[in-house]
Every structure is written in structure tokens, then in C-alpha cells.
Scaffold this active site. Sequence first.
Site, mmCIF file in Angstrom:
data_model
loop_
_atom_site.group_PDB
_atom_site.id
_atom_site.type_symbol
_atom_site.label_atom_id
_atom_site.label_comp_id
_atom_site.label_asym_id
_atom_site.label_seq_id
_atom_site.Cartn_x
_atom_site.Cartn_y
_atom_site.Cartn_z
ATOM 1 N N THR A 122 0.812 -1.225 0.000
ATOM 2 C CA THR A 122 0.000 0.000 0.000
ATOM 3 C C THR A 122 0.841 1.269 0.000
ATOM 4 O O THR A 122 0.524 2.239 -0.681
ATOM 5 C CB THR A 122 -0.883 0.006 1.270
ATOM 6 O OG1 THR A 122 -1.745 -1.121 1.202
ATOM 7 C CG2 THR A 122 -1.707 1.264 1.384
ATOM 8 N N ASP B 129 1.690 -6.588 -4.332
ATOM 9 C CA ASP B 129 0.860 -6.646 -3.133
ATOM 10 C C ASP B 129 1.415 -7.822 -2.330
ATOM 11 O O ASP B 129 1.667 -8.896 -2.895
ATOM 12 C CB ASP B 129 -0.597 -6.909 -3.554
ATOM 13 C CG ASP B 129 -1.552 -6.833 -2.377
ATOM 14 O OD1 ASP B 129 -1.326 -7.564 -1.385
ATOM 15 O OD2 ASP B 129 -2.515 -6.057 -2.439
ATOM 16 N N SER B 130 1.631 -7.646 -1.043
ATOM 17 C CA SER B 130 2.343 -8.687 -0.296
ATOM 18 C C SER B 130 1.543 -9.972 -0.143
ATOM 19 O O SER B 130 2.085 -10.994 0.268
ATOM 20 C CB SER B 130 2.808 -8.171 1.064
ATOM 21 O OG SER B 130 1.759 -8.145 1.984
ATOM 22 N N THR C 213 1.626 -4.740 4.220
ATOM 23 C CA THR C 213 1.436 -5.147 5.621
ATOM 24 C C THR C 213 0.891 -6.575 5.753
ATOM 25 O O THR C 213 1.124 -7.231 6.766
ATOM 26 C CB THR C 213 0.484 -4.186 6.357
ATOM 27 O OG1 THR C 213 -0.759 -4.141 5.661
ATOM 28 C CG2 THR C 213 1.082 -2.800 6.463
ATOM 29 N N ASP C 214 0.179 -7.055 4.728
ATOM 30 C CA ASP C 214 -0.526 -8.334 4.887
ATOM 31 C C ASP C 214 0.389 -9.484 5.290
ATOM 32 O O ASP C 214 0.043 -10.278 6.164
ATOM 33 C CB ASP C 214 -1.272 -8.702 3.592
ATOM 34 C CG ASP C 214 -2.481 -7.804 3.359
ATOM 35 O OD1 ASP C 214 -2.829 -7.034 4.268
ATOM 36 O OD2 ASP C 214 -3.064 -7.876 2.257
ATOM 37 N N THR D 180 0.102 -22.077 19.636
ATOM 38 C CA THR D 180 -1.266 -21.789 20.082
ATOM 39 C C THR D 180 -2.009 -20.866 19.113
ATOM 40 O O THR D 180 -1.404 -20.000 18.479
ATOM 41 C CB THR D 180 -1.275 -21.170 21.496
ATOM 42 O OG1 THR D 180 -2.620 -20.842 21.851
ATOM 43 C CG2 THR D 180 -0.407 -19.923 21.592
ATOM 44 N N GLN D 181 -3.326 -21.051 19.063
ATOM 45 C CA GLN D 181 -4.174 -20.129 18.293
ATOM 46 C C GLN D 181 -4.347 -18.807 19.037
ATOM 47 O O GLN D 181 -4.839 -17.830 18.465
ATOM 48 C CB GLN D 181 -5.557 -20.741 18.069
ATOM 49 C CG GLN D 181 -5.547 -21.922 17.145
ATOM 50 C CD GLN D 181 -6.921 -22.580 17.010
ATOM 51 O OE1 GLN D 181 -7.956 -21.974 17.289
ATOM 52 N NE2 GLN D 181 -6.934 -23.818 16.596
ATOM 53 N N CYS D 182 -4.023 -18.801 20.337
ATOM 54 C CA CYS D 182 -4.170 -17.562 21.113
ATOM 55 C C CYS D 182 -3.152 -16.534 20.623
ATOM 56 O O CYS D 182 -2.051 -16.889 20.195
ATOM 57 C CB CYS D 182 -3.910 -17.802 22.595
ATOM 58 S SG CYS D 182 -5.085 -18.922 23.347
#
Length: 337
Positions: free
Chosen positions: A14, A59-60, A91-92, A272-274
Site C-alpha cells: 500500500t 501486493d504482499s 502489511t498483509d 497456540t491459536q491464542c
Amino acid sequence: MAKKKVYIAYTGGTIGMKPSAKGFVPQKGFLGATLQSFPEFQHPDMPEITIHDYAEPIDSANMSPEDWHKIAEDIERNYEQYDGFVVLHGTDTMAYTASALSFMLEGLQKPVIFTGSQIPLTQLRTDARDNIINAMYLAANYPIPEVSLFFHDHLHRGNRTRKTDADGFAAFSSPNMPPLASIGSTIKVRDHLLWQHKSKELTVRRFASPKIAILTLFPGISDELVRDFLAQDLDGVVLQSFGSGNAPVNNKPLMQAIENATSQGMVIVNCTQCLKGSVNMSTYETGRVLMDAGVTSGFDMTTEAALAKLYYLFSRGIDVDTIRDYIVVSLRGELTN
Ligand code: ASP
């Protein structure tokens, strides 16, 4: 005193995009020309800069390990001539690229700072100007020998970052580690956190093409799905588990599929997904069973860092047991244990 020299690589994203009928699109040459026209760049405190617009800025979302190599090689080629490097990136997937580069750039003794923006540089309310100027200033004047990521007042260790906000200006955080530096009216560097490379000479560790994947657990995930996923001749898998590293252990065929895979040499890393905190497979039965099935703890590594670490380790020509040993050790400051 001679001016410091900073190399800026614009890979896409971007920050340097141009409005078009199809929405914002990256365009070669546009970012360099726009930056040069800013009066800030003539300020006496500015370092001497070289801007390298990549031939095909992307675009990343389109970044691949091939593109990681291009960035690493670009830094390697220019390493001796500059005091610091700023990589402008979408940023992605910036947290993935910063993690990958932290493993590729072994023995790094100069700052390599990733940054980008949520709004293009040419737009009125852009966050790009602050991010670029601060990243450049840090790269020139603070010799932090790490791959880091600057965004909205904080410099984070690259392999600790996650994109945690899709549109806010504070888009990145490093949930398991304080920032390396914070910017306000003064610049506060947390020196005690800085990573000390064992080697003092830059060696670029290129990634081979191991088969690496990410598997996210969810309530109701079927053993067929896991079996089919793991049947794909993978070398390494980041397993995104629940809480402190737990899995649906009552699903015996699913657990069996995991055990079969690890016993055949697949390296499965439990993350972890956390957003915050660490895997500790000995806390619950639902974690212990994973440990017994041959799964390796990723501790508090981000998924991005674990993925990059698997690419790195599987490219080193070492055996699977040694890879498992290295997974649990901090090689670039990517985990706390
Ligand atoms: N889609 C863009 C990219 O990652 C978003 C951004 O740069 O912020 O390249």
C-alpha cells in the site's frame, strides 16, 4: 561527520501504491519519485538514502519464498556500503517476510527494518510518512543488529510480530515480547532485549523447497480431513492448537493420524491459536497426548516464525531429530523458554 547511509528497498504494498480504476495498485518508480519530492528528505538530519524500487512491486498477498530470497540477496549485495536497511513491504504478509529474513540473515550486524503503511504515501491522512521517516532515522542512528519491524511508534523484533489490526494505524504487535524500541518525543531502546548473533559475519541462508504447511484445529475437525492433509508428503507442519497447546484427544483416529505422521519423520510444531502466551503441553491431558504423539512444542513462537523456522531448518541438510531439537531452542530470539 560523514552522513549515515541508508538503503531503502521498495518491494510493494500500500505504501507506494497509486490509485487506479481497479483500486490501489503497486507501480514501479512511483514510490521513489514521490519520496524524493518530500521536503523532509532535504532536512540536514536525514541520512543519505538510496531508493531501490523493485522491478515488479507486488501486493504482499503475492509474496513467496522466492521473493524472500530476492530481498535477502539485495541486502547481501549492498551490505558493506550502507549503515542500515529499510524494507518497504505490504502489511498483509510483512510478519512472514520479517520472520523469514531473520532466519536467512545469519550474523546480521546492521539494522534491517521492515515498514509499510495502511494508507498510501500520496494520500492526505497517510501513516506512511511517519513510518518511513522513523524507520530511516532508526536505521541510520541506532545500530540495532536485527531484522525488525517499525510500525506506529514501535520497533518490534520481526520474528515476534503479527498483523493484529486490518485497518488501524497500530497494525502490528509482538504479543509475547516488549518492543525493541518505542518512539515518542524521545527514543527509548530496550538494549537488554537486543539479540546477540553468535557469528559476526553476514551469511545468507537460502531456503530450499521443503514442503511446509499450517493446520488449524477447530471444534468438529474430522479425522479424515487431518489424515488427508498429513498424507501429502509434508516435511513440516505448524499445528495451530487450542489454548496452551491442546487438541481434541477424544478423536482417537485423528490423534492416530498425527502420531503416524510424526513417527514417519514429519515435524509437527505446536503453536497456540491464542494471540498471546505459550504452549505448555504438560498442563492438560489434551496437550500431553499430543506430546506423546510426537508433536514438538513451539512454545510462544508465532505461526509466522514457526513456519519460517521450518523452512530454514529443513534447508540446512540436518536430520529430523536435530530439527526437532532446534525447534525448541531460540535461534534468532523467536521464542522464550
Ligand atoms: N494488500 C496490501 C499488501 O499487503 C496491504 C498493505 O500493504 O497494507 O501489500
